[in-house]
Write an enzyme that holds these catalytic residues in place. Structure first.
Site, PDB file in Angstrom:
ATOM      1  N   ASP A 145      56.238  49.877  15.306  1.00  0.00           N
ATOM      2  CA  ASP A 145      56.221  51.017  14.386  1.00  0.00           C
ATOM      3  C   ASP A 145      54.806  51.396  13.946  1.00  0.00           C
ATOM      4  O   ASP A 145      53.888  50.578  13.990  1.00  0.00           O
ATOM      5  CB  ASP A 145      57.022  50.674  13.120  1.00  0.00           C
ATOM      6  CG  ASP A 145      58.504  50.795  13.351  1.00  0.00           C
ATOM      7  OD1 ASP A 145      58.914  50.804  14.540  1.00  0.00           O
ATOM      8  OD2 ASP A 145      59.262  50.855  12.368  1.00  0.00           O
ATOM      9  N   HIS A 164      54.732  45.848  13.925  1.00  0.00           N
ATOM     10  CA  HIS A 164      53.834  46.983  13.698  1.00  0.00           C
ATOM     11  C   HIS A 164      52.571  46.792  14.522  1.00  0.00           C
ATOM     12  O   HIS A 164      51.816  45.855  14.260  1.00  0.00           O
ATOM     13  CB  HIS A 164      53.497  47.106  12.207  1.00  0.00           C
ATOM     14  CG  HIS A 164      54.704  47.371  11.364  1.00  0.00           C
ATOM     15  ND1 HIS A 164      55.572  46.360  11.003  1.00  0.00           N
ATOM     16  CD2 HIS A 164      55.216  48.511  10.848  1.00  0.00           C
ATOM     17  CE1 HIS A 164      56.557  46.888  10.277  1.00  0.00           C
ATOM     18  NE2 HIS A 164      56.366  48.187  10.170  1.00  0.00           N
TER      19      HIS A 164
END
Ligand code: ZN
Length: 585
Positions: A38, A180
């Site tokens: 992400d 992430h």
């Protein structure tokens, strides 16, 4: 040695052997897991892509539009390496605080940025920032929403070993793992986790593949956390097979893919994406060229590796056909080392036709076809020419044309000279200057100096071939100008104008034409004939000088072609003979 290799390669291709499929892992029915990244792309994403490539692992990237705009090359690479591009808003807005139109705008802006890599028409799955949704948000998103079942909280503990251990310890078959890629420690931790989990038999796939392989259809507006085993694994998407065979001297490419997958391909070397050509059936290529192809259920994240196949033989250039006035055929070879082949029976030449070794004397009425080919070349297209019944060399007039005989006779009579090198341009539109010149040649008359002097047109270029013809035709009342001084020599002639010019010619030689012929019932488009032209059209039709066409129309406003003008000229002597002389006044 190099030559032998290239010949072997060519042989393999001619035999139509399938391309070597790139190493698609065998179907295992084993454990599948989807790693998702992400908030990127960011400065560490290229390193992540290197690591994924080395491990043959696929991932899904839920990206923020702002960062997509910052790292377009990274996004392009992700896509080309078979990862799935997905949407995580434009600026990480919390969707539950956004209006429906703000949500749409956040998603659409990012979709358009992702389209730069994936191509227009691509579809993107969505993950809401912070995982924050409600039923209104889900409806506004209008795409499948991806959650996660494993959250290593990598953003909190920026420690690669902790990230790795949490992923490894919580991974399960069908998991969607949230990481992430904007943190270096997350990239390192994720790659280390892949190493451990691959040894435990996990296969890393995109979110889309995780669901497709287990036979689950994703639905818009639904939230997905994982994809538990369903007892089904459809296996990875196999690369398409590419095969080739020569047919009539051309290389015909055939591709096949597994059931339900579409094939996207290129012959230009352009990167493949949603906008690439789609294979719909065998197609022809000329060598040397390379075909690249991918099989896909969805080009964005559910696709095979790229298969490619090269064809190393160049295509020979078609030979030039020359036919002398005496009917001697020579073929000019335009590709060094190629062999030439020909037929004289109207069929298209192929590399198995008669080999050309030197000039051949033709019988009148022969259609020649020729091509170039041989061991080192793909065969060229076949070119044709006619040696007509009356002994004329035509590159563009053939016996099957309706105007063949008229063109042949017009050439024989010297009315139609051709535009050079055997080209007669029968379908080209005839100009006013050309039409008048044809009639002038037909008449056998010679322009007088008085006629020349009295010609009022100022737009005839001095020295042009048509000046005498126009002066003569004006003097004989066959043509008028558009006004007192303008003739417009290069203007095309409409069919109803051509009717008028021929009628005026017949009147100039004292022929009495039928009067009052009613054309209204003769043609379905009779209503389009201009008022001034109705009598002329009636007269040319009644005398058989002009006919309508097969569809029962006259097409008065269509431009007349050189072939139509030649045909009228050839009919003219018979028509003249059939018409009575005009009674003396
Ligand atoms: Zn986020």
């Amino acid at each position: 040695m190099k030559r032998i290799l290239s010949m072997l390669l060519a042989l393999v291709m001619v035999l139509g052997l399938a391309a070597m499929a790139p190493s698609a892992r065998a179907y295992t029915g084993g454990k599948l897991v989807a790693l998702t990244f992400d908030d990127g792309p960011g400065p560490y994403t290229q390193r992540l892509l290197d690591g994924l490539k080395a491990r043959d692992a696929k991932a899904t990237f839920f990206m923020v539009g702002q960062n997509v705009a910052r790292y377009p090359e990274t996004v392009e690479r992700m896509y080309q390496e078979g990862h799935q591009l997905a949407n995580h808003s434009y600026d990480h807005a919390n969707f539950t605080d956004c209006s429906d139109s703000e949500i749409r705008s956040q998603l659409d802006k990012t979709n358009r940025l992702l389209d730069m890599a994936a191509g227009k028409g691509s579809t993107y799955m969505v993950r809401a920032p912070y995982g924050s949704t409600n039923s209104r948000v889900r409806a506004a998103v209008g795409a499948p929403l991806t959650y996660w079942s494993v959250d290593p909280q990598d953003w909190k503990d920026r420690d690669a070993a902790i990230v790795k251990n949490r992923i490894v310890n919580n991974a399960h078959d069908g998991a969607i793992i949230l990481v992430h890629d904007i943190h270096a420690t997350s990239v390192d931790g994720a790659l280390a986790a892949i190493d451990v989990l691959q040894k435990e038999g996990y296969e890393f796939v995109t979110v889309r593949e995780l669901f497709r392989r287990r036979g689950v259809t994703l639905e818009n507006g639904v939230q997905y956390y994982s994809c538990k085993p369903t007892g089904k694994d459809l296996g990875p998407v196999a690369a398409p097979s590419i095969s080739a065979e020569t047919k009539n001297g051309q290389m015909v490419i055939t591709m096949t893919a597994q059931a339900g997958a579409e094939i996207y391909y290129s012959t230009s070397g352009a990167s493949l994406n949603q906008e690439s050509k789609r294979y719909t059936g065998p197609f022809t290529v000329s060598g040397p060229c390379t075909v690249w192809a991918v099989a896909a259920y969805n080009m964005n994240g559910s696709r095979s590796a790229v298969a490619s196949q090269s064809f190393t033989k160049p295509t020979a250039q078609a030979p030039k056909i020359n036919i002398s006035e005496e009917g001697v055929l020579t073929l000019e070879n335009r590709t060094e080392g190629a062999s030439l082949f020909y037929t004289l029976d109207g069929t298209a030449a192929t590399a198995s036709s008669t080999r050309y070794t030197g000039p051949i004397t033709l019988e009148p009425g022969t259609v020649v076809s020729a091509c170039a080919g041989g061991d080192d070349y793909l065969t060229s297209e076949a070119v044709r020419a006619t040696y007509s019944h009356l002994g004329h060399f035509f590159r563009d007039v053939f016996p099957y044309h309706w105007y063949y005989e008229a063109m042949d006779e017009a050439a024989e009579a010297g009315y139609l000279l051709g535009v050079g090198d055997g080209v007669y341009a029968p379908e080209r539109f005839v100009t006013r200057a050309q039409l008048v010149t044809l009639l002038y040649r037909f008449s056998g008359e010679t322009v007088t100096q008085e006629q020349r002097d009295n010609c009022p047109f100022t737009d005839l270029a001095a020295g042009q071939y048509y000046v005498d013809a126009v002066s003569w035709a004006y003097a004989r009342g066959i043509v008028n100008g558009y006004d007192r001084e303008t003739f417009l020599p290069d203007r095309q002639v409409k069919r109803q104008e051509m009717a008028k010019i021929f009628v005026c010619y017949l009147e100039s030689v004292n022929k009495a034409l039928p009067e009052g012929v009613d054309v209204s019932g003769m043609f379905s488009d009779a209503g389009k004939i201009s008022g001034w032209a109705k009598d002329y059209v009636g007269q040319v039709v009644a005398t058989g000088l002009m006919l309508g066409n097969k569809e029962g129309t006259f097409r008065p406003e269509a431009s007349a072609t050189r072939a139509q003008a030649a045909t009228m000229l050839i009919r003219l002597p018979e028509v003249m003979e059939s018409l009575p002389e005009k009674p003396a006044e």
